[in-house]
Design an enzyme around this catalytic site. Structure first.
Site, short mmCIF file in Angstrom:
data_model
loop_
_atom_site.label_atom_id
_atom_site.label_comp_id
_atom_site.label_asym_id
_atom_site.label_seq_id
_atom_site.Cartn_x
_atom_site.Cartn_y
_atom_site.Cartn_z
N GLU A 1 -7.65 -5.61 -0.27
CA GLU A 1 -8.18 -6.46 -1.34
C GLU A 1 -8.06 -7.96 -1.11
O GLU A 1 -8.82 -8.73 -1.69
CB GLU A 1 -7.48 -6.11 -2.65
N HIS B 1 0.87 -1.19 0.00
CA HIS B 1 0.00 0.00 0.00
C HIS B 1 0.89 1.23 0.00
O HIS B 1 1.94 1.25 0.64
CB HIS B 1 -0.90 0.03 1.24
C1 SDX Z 1 -6.06 -0.14 -3.16
O1 SDX Z 1 -4.40 4.43 -2.14
C2 SDX Z 1 -5.34 3.78 -1.61
O2 SDX Z 1 -5.82 4.11 -0.54
C3 SDX Z 1 -5.85 2.57 -2.40
C4 SDX Z 1 -6.87 1.71 -1.69
C5 SDX Z 1 -8.16 2.44 -1.50
O3 SDX Z 1 -8.91 2.11 -0.56
O4 SDX Z 1 -8.50 3.27 -2.37
O5 SDX Z 1 -6.36 1.30 -0.45
C6 SDX Z 1 -7.23 0.47 -2.51
O6 SDX Z 1 -5.80 0.23 -4.28
C7 SDX Z 1 -5.21 -1.13 -2.44
C8 SDX Z 1 -4.00 -1.63 -3.29
C9 SDX Z 1 -4.53 -2.70 -4.27
N1 SDX Z 1 -3.48 -3.06 -5.21
C10 SDX Z 1 -2.80 -4.24 -5.08
O7 SDX Z 1 -2.97 -5.04 -4.17
C11 SDX Z 1 -1.78 -4.47 -6.18
C12 SDX Z 1 -0.45 -4.92 -5.57
N2 SDX Z 1 0.11 -3.79 -4.80
C13 SDX Z 1 1.13 -3.02 -5.47
O8 SDX Z 1 0.88 -2.77 -6.81
C14 SDX Z 1 1.60 -1.82 -4.64
O9 SDX Z 1 1.78 -2.24 -3.36
C15 SDX Z 1 0.77 -0.55 -4.63
C16 SDX Z 1 0.49 -0.05 -5.99
C17 SDX Z 1 -0.49 -0.76 -3.90
C18 SDX Z 1 1.58 0.52 -3.90
O10 SDX Z 1 2.79 0.61 -4.57
P1 SDX Z 1 3.79 1.83 -4.33
O11 SDX Z 1 3.48 2.57 -3.09
O12 SDX Z 1 3.85 2.62 -5.60
O13 SDX Z 1 5.13 1.09 -4.01
P2 SDX Z 1 6.30 1.00 -5.02
O14 SDX Z 1 5.83 0.70 -6.39
O15 SDX Z 1 7.15 2.21 -4.78
O16 SDX Z 1 7.02 -0.34 -4.51
C19 SDX Z 1 8.11 -0.27 -3.63
C20 SDX Z 1 8.80 -1.60 -3.78
C21 SDX Z 1 9.06 -1.94 -5.25
O17 SDX Z 1 10.17 -2.79 -5.28
P3 SDX Z 1 11.57 -2.20 -5.88
O18 SDX Z 1 11.28 -1.71 -7.26
O19 SDX Z 1 11.97 -1.07 -4.93
O20 SDX Z 1 12.51 -3.38 -5.82
O21 SDX Z 1 7.93 -2.63 -3.28
C22 SDX Z 1 7.61 -3.51 -4.33
C23 SDX Z 1 7.86 -2.76 -5.62
O22 SDX Z 1 8.13 -3.68 -6.68
N3 SDX Z 1 6.20 -3.87 -4.18
C24 SDX Z 1 5.73 -5.10 -4.36
C25 SDX Z 1 4.36 -5.03 -4.08
N4 SDX Z 1 4.04 -3.77 -3.75
C26 SDX Z 1 5.18 -3.03 -3.83
N5 SDX Z 1 6.36 -6.24 -4.74
C27 SDX Z 1 5.57 -7.34 -4.82
N6 SDX Z 1 4.25 -7.36 -4.56
C28 SDX Z 1 3.62 -6.22 -4.19
N7 SDX Z 1 2.29 -6.26 -3.93
#
Ligand code: SDX
Length: 359
Positions: A302, A247
């Site tokens: 989710e 998140h």
């Molecule tokens: C919702 O904003 C809100 O409030 C949203 C929400 C709402 O109520 O409206 O809460 C609802 O959208 C919840 C999130 C649902 N999405 C997912 O579950 C999809 C999987 N999650 C990721 O896509 C991710 O965690 C996000 C998009 C939710 C947040 O990503 P960020 O804050 O942009 O984090 P980032 O891309 O900067 O990641 C930091 C690191 C990265 O690794 P590196 O490139 O530094 O090596 O963490 C990794 C990312 O690859 N990472 C994950 C991951 N989430 C982040 N790696 C594997 N699996 C994951 N789920």
């Protein structure tokens, strides 16, 4: 001016609607802690709390329940002509089409749009299966009537309570991508139907509201507990995101995850599926700690939402549509709050392209 592509360090609005406290893992909704109202208060009560002082109408719980029921009945007639076309689309795209059909100048848009999402989603899901859409029962609460319109039978009270807990939990969550989209469109004075249509487009993405369906796909792909560790590790090593985890704001826990998990448990069915999901969750969290040590990645809203909606017989490609059934009320509150600010949202960009050659 600082460049921040994800805007995570930018406060783009002041709001009375919610506080998403990422460091504490706490969600406050209009002064109420989520855990104090989830499973206790109705969805209509929270909608009234969010709209109070913003949406120009009587937002008392009983009045909203009555008027939302009437709005569902009206929406059923409005959306019916669009069903042949809408039912050929993915469910959230179908809802987008039905909402987009509402003119920005229509009367009582907050109720009409809130009703259209629920009535339209249920109708499209039945129509695409060759089943007759079920007309709303205006005497029911929003959650109960949605389940009834979706499945063609009155839901058990435990099912209604579990869905209502989820819908209340998913209604409002600060400046998430779809809500921020709402505020940007509202800030141009484009109109409420336009703002909600735009929000639906943003919600659809798998990084945002499009995640719950792929959670079930992931559980199915893993298949057995023995496969979990290797499957999840390989996915993260391929650079894939594990759906239902991580998140942008929450660093210690997403408080909504436990609330929705308890709603799943309250159904008291298919405990084997829940235990399997718990095993996958533990394995996923362990992989994320090992492979992404620099980032605290927790279970988000989710993951257990997917289990709950699956248990309630919602088709997995409609999970995002159910998210919109809840979030539309939050979008509407933010649209009105932004209009009260009366300021166009227009950030800067930094030009890094070529400069014209000297004339
Ligand atoms: C919702 O904003 C809100 O409030 C949203 C929400 C709402 O109520 O409206 O809460 C609802 O959208 C919840 C999130 C649902 N999405 C997912 O579950 C999809 C999987 N999650 C990721 O896509 C991710 O965690 C996000 C998009 C939710 C947040 O990503 P960020 O804050 O942009 O984090 P980032 O891309 O900067 O990641 C930091 C690191 C990265 O690794 P590196 O490139 O530094 O090596 O963490 C990794 C990312 O690859 N990472 C994950 C991951 N989430 C982040 N790696 C594997 N699996 C994951 N789920």
């Amino acid at each position: 001016m600082t460049f921040d592509s994800g805007l995570e360090a930018v406060v783009a609005a002041e709001t009375v609607l919610s506080e998403v406290d990422g460091d504490a893992g706490r969600l406050i909704l209009r002064g109420h802690r989520l855990q104090d109202i989830a499973g206790v208060r109705s969805l209509e009560w929270l909608i009234g709390e969010l709209w109070r002082g913003l949406v120009p109408r009587d937002v008392g719980e009983a009045v909203l329940k009555r008027d939302l029921g009437a709005a569902r009945a009206a929406a059923f007639g409005t959306i019916t002509p669009f069903l042949p076309e809408a039912s050929r689309l993915a469910p959230v795209e179908a809802v987008r089409l039905l909402v987009a059909a509402a003119p920005d100048c229509a009367d009582d848009l907050p109720l009409r749009l809130t009703a259209t999402v629920a009535v339209g989603l249920a109708a499209v899901l039945r129509y695409r299966c060759g089943e007759a859409p079920i007309p709303p029962d205006p005497t029911l609460g929003h959650a109960a009537d949605f389940l009834r319109m979706l499945r063609g039978r009155t839901a058990a009270s435990t099912e209604t309570a579990a869905l209502e807990t989820y819908l209340l939990t998913a209604t409002e969550h600060g400046l998430n991508a779809s809500t921020f989209t709402t505020r940007v469109v509202a800030s141009t004075q484009a109109g409420l139907a336009s703002a909600v249509t735009a929000a639906l487009c943003a919600l659809k993405g798998p990084l945002h509201g499009g995640a719950p369906g792929p959670v079930i796909d992931m559980l199915d792909a893993i298949g057995t507990p023995a496969n979990a560790e290797a499957w999840l590790d390989a996915a993260v090593l391929r650079g894939e995101r594990l759906m239902g985890f991580g998140h942008r704001v929450y660093r210690v826990t997403d408080p909504r995850s436990d609330v929705v998990k308890r709603a799943v448990e309250s159904l008291g069915r298919n405990t084997g599926r829940l235990h399997f999901a718990e095993h996958i969750e533990r394995a996923a969290l362990a992989v994320l700690v090992r492979r992404k040590p620099a980032r605290s990645l927790q279970t988000n809203l989710e993951f257990y939402t997917a289990l709950l909606l699956e248990a309630l017989e919602v088709p997995r490609d409609a999970f995002t549509g159910v998210f919109a059934v809840a979030r539309v009320a939050g979008w509407i509150a933010h649209a009105y709050e932004q209009l009260a600010v009366d300021r166009l949202i227009r950030p800067q960009s930094r030009y890094v392209g070529p400069l014209p050659t000297a004339a």
